[in-house]
Scaffold this motif. Structure first.
Motif: not given
Ligand code: C2E
Ligand code: MG
Ligand code: MG
Ligand code: MG
Length: 282
Positions: A164-168, A170-177
């Motif tokens: 969850i932390s890593t995904m969060g 990555l999300k701050t970069l503005g990309l999609q998961l």
């Protein structure tokens, strides 16, 4: 220990080296040099919007072409690259190459296509991931909103808090998961709503039997409903027939990927496909 006993004794180990071990050894040593020898390339498979029939994105898929071994499928070497730690540099090459290609297509006026790239478990756990993705976006000039990183359930479930932390981040970069192969892994619906994901990709093993198996049809329907209730987009993988397409349309699936539209294509062929436009069979 064979070394200590001298050269002659080494041979007694040889019969134990069966064909598959030898094959693996040579594959390993070949894999170690594949990147620098330029043996990798990417192919792109279109993702088609059900409503409009338009190509809205593509998934980049890795191909290894060896001069003597021939074409080696990702299923036969990704796990090895993962074990050897080579997946980190290979994965960075994939991301950089795919982002540069997506940016080149945008410059040619080929629309705001989303680019999906697979991440491996080791890449996902690697501490330099965020920095690497950020740098690649900066160097290629691709806007983050066009990039989607595909994860699998097992990667996310291994250590839920960490994931969850890593995904969060990555999300701050503005990309999609997205979650790839959804339904095949060790999925916890309780955790699902805590993951900052945008897309569920229904695994092709469910799609392949939707028109023959009531169970698979029910599973696919349920995944579409689940995704929508969590405000996620849903993509069906491995769509091969018009009947599967009809089922997915009836049940409100958003996008599809599969041989019905196109196999994964080398960049030049994918470009031709983009210029042709609508993908829905007549
Ligand atoms: P995936 O990410 O689930 O990719 C979808 C796979 O389904 C691809 O296989 C694609 O060629 C295949 N496929 C697409 N449409 C159809 C269809 O209609 N029917 C059938 N039967 N198959 C279809 P591919 O390219 O062999 O890749 C296999 C797996 O290898 C991928 O599964 C992904 O997990 C992994 N992979 C591929 N490229 C990369 C990469 O760059 N990095 C990492 N980490 N893994 C990769
Ligand atoms: Mg994938
Ligand atoms: Mg998949
Ligand atoms: Mg997969």
């Amino acid at each position: 220990r064979a070394k200590e006993q001298g050269r002659n004794h080494w041979q007694s180990y040889a019969p134990a080296m069966n064909a598959s071990m030898l094959a693996r050894l040579s594959l390993e040593s070949e894999l170690r040099h594949a990147l620098e020898r330029g043996q990798f390339h990417l192919v792109y498979q279109p993702q088609v919007e059900l409503d409009s029939g338009r190509i809205v994105g593509m998934e980049a898929l890795l191909r290894w072409q060896h001069p003597t071994l021939g074409a080696i499928a990702p299923g036969d070497f990704i796990h090895l690259a993962e074990e050897m730690g080579l997946i980190v540099p290979i994965g960075a090459w994939v991301l950089q190459t795919a982002c540069a290609q997506a940016k080149a297509w945008q410059r040619q006026g080929l629309g705001g296509l989303r680019l999906a790239v697979n991440l491996s478990a080791r890449q996902f756990r690697q501490s330099g991931l965020l920095q690497s993705v950020r740098e690649i976006l900066a160097v290629t000039g691709l806007e983050a909103r066009f990039l989607e990183l595909e994860l699998t359930e097992s990667m996310m479930m291994q250590d839920v808090e960490q994931a969850i932390s890593t995904m969060g981040k990555l999300k701050t970069l503005g990309l999609q998961l997205s979650i790839d192969d959804f339904g095949t892994g060790y999925s916890s619906l309780a955790h699902l709503r805590h993951f900052p994901i945008d897309v569920l990709k229904i695994d092709k093993s469910f799609v392949s039997d939707i028109t023959r198996s009531n169970d698979d049809a029910a599973i696919v329907q349920a995944i579409i409903a689940l995704a929508h209730s969590l405000r996620l987009k849903v993509i069906a993988e491995g769509v091969e027939t018009a009947q599967q397409l009809a089922f997915l349309r009836q049940h409100g699936c958003d996008q599809m990927q599969g041989y019905l539209f196109s196999r994964p294509l080398a960049a030049a062929a994918f470009e031709t496909l983009l210029l042709e436009g609508n993908m829905l069979p007549a």
